[in-house]
Design an enzyme around this catalytic site. Structure first.
Site, PDB file in Angstrom:
ATOM      1  CG  ASP A  13       4.267  -4.131   3.000  1.00 51.09           C
ATOM      2  OD1 ASP A  13       4.493  -2.693   2.682  1.00 51.09           O
ATOM      3  OD2 ASP A  13       2.999  -4.951   3.584  1.00 51.09           O
ATOM      4  N   GLY A  40       4.902   2.262   4.104  1.00 47.88           N
ATOM      5  CA  GLY A  40       5.972   1.790   4.930  1.00 47.88           C
ATOM      6  C   GLY A  40       7.626   0.944   4.578  1.00 47.88           C
ATOM      7  CD  GLN A 227       0.758   2.289  -2.156  1.00 47.95           C
ATOM      8  OE1 GLN A 227       1.192   3.264  -2.587  1.00 47.95           O
ATOM      9  NE2 GLN A 227       1.047   2.519  -0.379  1.00 47.95           N
TER      10      GLN A 227
HETATM   11  P1  GDP Z   1       8.875  -2.087   1.594  1.00 45.13           P
HETATM   12  O1  GDP Z   1       7.154  -1.624   1.680  1.00 45.13           O
HETATM   13  O2  GDP Z   1       7.876  -3.020   0.218  1.00 45.13           O
HETATM   14  O3  GDP Z   1       9.520  -1.434   1.118  1.00 45.13           O
HETATM   15  O4  GDP Z   1       8.504  -3.162   2.854  1.00 45.13           O
HETATM   16  P2  GDP Z   1       8.449  -3.299   3.679  1.00 45.13           P
HETATM   17  O5  GDP Z   1       9.507  -2.547   4.272  1.00 45.13           O
HETATM   18  O6  GDP Z   1       6.721  -2.627   4.046  1.00 45.13           O
HETATM   19  O7  GDP Z   1       8.352  -5.026   4.438  1.00 45.13           O
HETATM   20  C1  GDP Z   1       9.513  -6.347   3.998  1.00 45.13           C
HETATM   21  C2  GDP Z   1       9.585  -6.354   5.661  1.00 45.13           C
HETATM   22  O8  GDP Z   1      10.473  -7.754   5.312  1.00 45.13           O
HETATM   23  C3  GDP Z   1      10.168  -5.133   6.139  1.00 45.13           C
HETATM   24  O9  GDP Z   1      10.462  -6.116   7.700  1.00 45.13           O
HETATM   25  C4  GDP Z   1      12.037  -5.381   6.108  1.00 45.13           C
HETATM   26  O10 GDP Z   1      13.091  -4.892   7.020  1.00 45.13           O
HETATM   27  C5  GDP Z   1      11.772  -6.890   5.923  1.00 45.13           C
HETATM   28  N1  GDP Z   1      12.770  -8.119   4.684  1.00 45.13           N
HETATM   29  C6  GDP Z   1      13.206  -7.370   2.936  1.00 45.13           C
HETATM   30  N2  GDP Z   1      13.969  -8.587   2.873  1.00 45.13           N
HETATM   31  C7  GDP Z   1      13.918  -9.468   3.461  1.00 45.13           C
HETATM   32  C8  GDP Z   1      13.900 -10.811   3.933  1.00 45.13           C
HETATM   33  O11 GDP Z   1      14.593 -11.280   2.128  1.00 45.13           O
HETATM   34  N3  GDP Z   1      14.102 -11.803   4.866  1.00 45.13           N
HETATM   35  C9  GDP Z   1      12.901 -11.551   5.116  1.00 45.13           C
HETATM   36  N4  GDP Z   1      12.778 -12.385   6.534  1.00 45.13           N
HETATM   37  N5  GDP Z   1      12.727 -10.192   5.976  1.00 45.13           N
HETATM   38  C10 GDP Z   1      12.676  -9.277   4.762  1.00 45.13           C
HETATM   39  P1  IMO Z   2       4.087  -0.076   0.716  1.00 45.07           P
HETATM   40  O1  IMO Z   2       4.602   0.916  -0.458  1.00 45.07           O
HETATM   41  C1  IMO Z   2       0.669  -2.852   1.427  1.00 45.07           C
HETATM   42  C2  IMO Z   2      -3.095  -1.375   0.795  1.00 45.07           C
HETATM   43  C3  IMO Z   2      -4.166  -0.772   2.437  1.00 45.07           C
HETATM   44  C4  IMO Z   2      -5.687  -1.120   1.770  1.00 45.07           C
HETATM   45  C5  IMO Z   2      -5.053  -0.459   0.307  1.00 45.07           C
HETATM   46  C6  IMO Z   2      -6.173   0.960   0.434  1.00 45.07           C
HETATM   47  O2  IMO Z   2       4.901  -0.646   2.575  1.00 45.07           O
HETATM   48  O3  IMO Z   2       3.923  -1.836  -0.116  1.00 45.07           O
HETATM   49  P2  IMO Z   2      -4.912   3.297   1.468  1.00 45.07           P
HETATM   50  O4  IMO Z   2      -4.715   3.837   2.734  1.00 45.07           O
HETATM   51  O5  IMO Z   2      -3.818   3.046   0.504  1.00 45.07           O
HETATM   52  O6  IMO Z   2      -6.444   3.899   0.750  1.00 45.07           O
HETATM   53  O7  IMO Z   2      -5.042   1.610   1.542  1.00 45.07           O
HETATM   54  O8  IMO Z   2      -3.799  -1.071   0.551  1.00 45.07           O
HETATM   55  N1  IMO Z   2      -2.153  -0.464   1.262  1.00 45.07           N
HETATM   56  C7  IMO Z   2      -0.545  -1.553   1.336  1.00 45.07           C
HETATM   57  N2  IMO Z   2      -0.729  -2.388   1.251  1.00 45.07           N
HETATM   58  N3  IMO Z   2       1.424  -1.699   1.437  1.00 45.07           N
HETATM   59  C8  IMO Z   2       1.454  -0.772   1.586  1.00 45.07           C
HETATM   60  O9  IMO Z   2       2.730   0.471   0.890  1.00 45.07           O
HETATM   61  C9  IMO Z   2       0.587  -0.228   1.434  1.00 45.07           C
HETATM   62  N4  IMO Z   2      -0.003   0.662   1.059  1.00 45.07           N
HETATM   63  C10 IMO Z   2      -1.489   1.065   0.784  1.00 45.07           C
HETATM   64  O10 IMO Z   2      -3.740  -1.322   3.365  1.00 45.07           O
HETATM   65  O11 IMO Z   2      -6.044  -2.648   1.854  1.00 45.07           O
HETATM   66 MG    MG Z   3       5.603  -1.435   3.137  1.00 47.48          MG
END
Ligand code: GDP
Ligand code: IMO
Ligand code: MG
Length: 432
Positions: A13, A40, A227
């Site tokens: 994330d 996600g 991840q």
């Molecule tokens: P990913 O899994 O690495 O693609 O990241 P996610 O989408 O799960 O989580 C990142 C969250 O932070 C999302 O809701 C983005 O829209 C938001 N986001 C991305 N860059 C920034 C930032 O620089 N500042 C803030 N406040 N939110 C951000």
């Molecule tokens: P993105 O791509 C954050 C975490 C789960 C759990 C562990 C194992 O959005 O960064 P799993 O279902 O993969 O067997 O879960 O890994 N996890 C993530 N945490 N971002 C993700 O993906 C994750 N995908 C799995 O919360 O701790």
């Molecule tokens: Mg994510």
């Protein structure tokens, strides 16, 4: 030239989706190479928010082919929902995406097994998976005999393969007292999955050939990690990890691209740390600081909606993952989230058994026992969401980035100051 890669340097994330979308312009291919619907990834264009699970974050750009390669595990129903959702919003997924024949399929028994494993392990030992069947699907991939790949899903002998596997899975699951075994009805599964196969067949191909042709033709290829490196099955905080190589080590194995062709590897990290699920988190702030970060950063899971655990930036951990990934530059994200703090802490070393250490321990128990050593940096108390160049940032925010750059040992190339693709600073030099 060579391939460009985006990988997470923490526990996921880190805003990989946002960066991939930004970098997609000018690319020929965008490739997801590991993980599955546990991921996600969010892309934000003004009021339009896209949440992607399997589909690469390059999908919103016309003229780019998006590949889901061999190392990904695919839930057919979920990916079809994603495809339908995007098509309904006018995104022409059909002409922009291909799926590998070699990618493994997450079957209904995998989700049952994930739930069962999760139930059998309680308390601190619980991994807290996303319950998407990821671990059991990868386990069957390694075990081989009970695995199903996309190439099997679309073949005529799919039904007999499901019959054989369901017979064995039922025995194993009933011995461990799993619930919902009744839902494992081979005929029903075959009929449901035949419908998925019909819809997914046009997407399924040999993506290795596309990748290798692109390598030979020196095309522009972007690899999108899922991840984060600390969730890597081999090099992360085992056993509190995911079941694939989420660090840079997985790019070549998952996509089929030769490792020596990957030349630009961008590590994405937040200006602080978060983690979802169980496992050690040395700099976790289970207090008002953590709550403040969660609130400011809207730190709730994109896939499961769970509140993310929040804490200070851990430079020991990120230095480790930057070295592991051969990172050539860093994207530092969520700088805006720290804007309303008087002071910010950064972990620069650990204390373990009375000794100061500057490396990331390999055992989860050591990671739980250690005490982080912090350096305190001044906050900037200034909204940075409108900054578009380094010069727009307050001096103290620049100093914070400089210190992080120094601690990681790699240049910061991007600073993200908000979710929107526009809220991004491309760093030339990190000086005021
Ligand atoms: P990913 O899994 O690495 O693609 O990241 P996610 O989408 O799960 O989580 C990142 C969250 O932070 C999302 O809701 C983005 O829209 C938001 N986001 C991305 N860059 C920034 C930032 O620089 N500042 C803030 N406040 N939110 C951000
Ligand atoms: P993105 O791509 C954050 C975490 C789960 C759990 C562990 C194992 O959005 O960064 P799993 O279902 O993969 O067997 O879960 O890994 N996890 C993530 N945490 N971002 C993700 O993906 C994750 N995908 C799995 O919360 O701790
Ligand atoms: Mg994510």
């Amino acid at each position: 030239m060579g391939g460009t890669c985006v990988i997470g340097l923490q526990w996921g994330d880190e805003a990989k989706g946002k960066l991939v979308d930004i970098l997609t312009e000018g690319m020929d291919l965008v490739v997801r190479y590991q993980g599955g619907a546990n991921a996600g990834h969010t892309v934000v264009y003004g009021d339009d928010v896209y949440k992607l699970h399997h589909i690469p974050s390059g999908i919103l750009n016309d003229g780019v082919l998006n590949l889901i390669s061999a190392g990904v595990v695919i839930n057919p129903a979920t990916i079809l929902d994603e495809i339908d959702g995007l098509q309904a919003r006018g995104v022409d997924v059909a002409s922009r995406m291909k799926i590998s024949r070699r990618a493994h399929v997450v079957m209904p028994w995998h989700t049952l097994e994930d739930r069962m494993w999760n139930r059998l392990v309680s308390g601190e030992a619980n991994i807290g998976t996303t319950l998407r069947g990821i671990g059991p699907c990868y386990a069957d991939k390694i075990g081989r005999s009970f695995a199903i790949r996309m190439g099997d899903l679309i073949r005529d002998d799919f039904a007999s393969r499901v019959d054989q596997i369901v017979e064995v899975k039922k025995k194993v699951l009933s011995a461990t007292g799993a619930e919902d075994i009744g839902s494992l009805d081979a005929a029903k599964i075959v009929s449901e999955f035949s419908g998925y196969a019909d819809r997914l067949r046009p997407f399924v191909t040999d993506t290795n050939r596309i990748v290798l042709d692109a390598v030979e033709a020196e095309k522009q290829v972007l690899f999108e990690g899922a991840q984060g490196s600390l969730l890597d099955i081999d090099h992360g905080t085992f056993p509190f990890v995911t079941s694939s190589n989420a660090s840079g080590t997985g790019i070549s194995s998952g996509s089929g691209a030769p490792g020596n062709w990957l030349t630009r590897i961008i590590g994405v990290c937040k200006s602080y740390s978060t983690r979802v699920g169980g496992g050690p988190f040395p700099t976790e702030q289970d207090n008002e600081h953590g709550e403040h970060i969660r609130e400011m950063g809207k730190e709730f899971g994109t896939t499961t909606g769970r509140p993310r655990r929040c804490g200070w930036f851990d430079a020991v951990a990120v230095r480790y993952t930057a070295r592991l990934g051969g990172i050539t530059s860093v994207a530092l994200t969520m700088l805006d989230v720290l804007s309303a703090m008087d002071e910010i802490q950064v972990c620069t070393a650990y204390e373990l058994d009375g000794e100061r250490i500057d490396y990331f321990p390999s055992h989860a128990e050591d990671l739980k026992r250690l005490t982080p050593i912090y350096e305190t940096l001044p906050g900037w108390n200034h909204d940075v969401t409108g900054a578009r160049t380094v010069a727009d940032l307050p001096e103290k925010a620049i100093s914070y980035c400089q210190r992080i750059q120094e601690l990681i040992g790699r240049p910061i190339e991007f600073i993200s100051v908000g979710p929107d693709r526009e809220q991004t600073i491309v760093v030339d030099t990190l000086t005021a």
